[in-house]
Design an enzyme around this catalytic site. Sequence first.
Site, PDB file in Angstrom:
ATOM      1  N   HIS A  57       0.644  -1.047   0.061  1.00  0.00           N
ATOM      2  CA  HIS A  57       0.597   0.095  -0.182  1.00  0.00           C
ATOM      3  C   HIS A  57       1.348   1.668   0.029  1.00  0.00           C
ATOM      4  O   HIS A  57       0.591   2.422  -0.202  1.00  0.00           O
ATOM      5  CB  HIS A  57      -0.849   0.414   1.110  1.00  0.00           C
ATOM      6  CG  HIS A  57      -2.268  -0.998   1.383  1.00  0.00           C
ATOM      7  ND1 HIS A  57      -2.080  -1.718   2.024  1.00  0.00           N
ATOM      8  CD2 HIS A  57      -2.897  -1.936   0.619  1.00  0.00           C
ATOM      9  CE1 HIS A  57      -3.056  -2.604   2.029  1.00  0.00           C
ATOM     10  NE2 HIS A  57      -3.598  -2.648   1.054  1.00  0.00           N
ATOM     11  N   SER A 115      -2.629  -7.986   2.500  1.00  0.00           N
ATOM     12  CA  SER A 115      -2.394  -7.674   4.408  1.00  0.00           C
ATOM     13  C   SER A 115      -3.234  -8.782   4.937  1.00  0.00           C
ATOM     14  O   SER A 115      -2.640  -9.466   5.793  1.00  0.00           O
ATOM     15  CB  SER A 115      -3.963  -7.028   4.138  1.00  0.00           C
ATOM     16  OG  SER A 115      -3.591  -5.152   4.081  1.00  0.00           O
TER      17      SER A 115
END
Length: 151
Positions: A17, A127
Site C-alpha cells: 500500500h 494484508s
Amino acid sequence: MRRAIFPGSFDPLTLGHNDIIKRGVTLFDELIIAIGVNADKKYMFSLEERKKFITEAYKDEPKIKVTTYEGLTVHFCKEIKANFILRGLRNPADFEFEKAIAHTNRSLSEIETVFLLTSSGKSYISSSIVRDVIRNGGDYTGLVPNTVKVK
C-alpha cells in the site's frame, strides 16, 4: 483540483500500500486514503487502529488525507468531489478483478480509475499474508510501515 481516493480496508496497511501511496501522491493534488467500512467483514484491527496506523505514517505529507466511508465508493467520490480512484495491481489476477470494478464504477459514475503496478520488491505483500504472519507469531515488521503495531 485533481483529487483521488485510494480505497481499501487496510487491515493492516502494508508496504505494498505504501508503495502505491508514495508514488500515487505525485500524480494528484490531493490523495485521500479512504478506509471502507464493511459491517459483514471481520477485521484483525479496529477501524480506529487502522486509521491511526495510516494517519501516523503520512502525518508529514500535506497532500494526503485519511478518512473512513461506508457504501459505494463512487457515491463517496461524488460526495467529496474526487475525480479519480487510485488502485494498485500486484499480479494478473488483481488486474482482472480491478478491471471489473473499474468498469462497474465507470458505468455508475464519471469516475476514472488509475492503476499503478506495485514495485516488484513489494508485489508479494498483501494484508491477508500479513494477518497470517501475525496470527502465527511471525515477524511482520518487514511487511508493514513502522506505524503498524500489534498489541
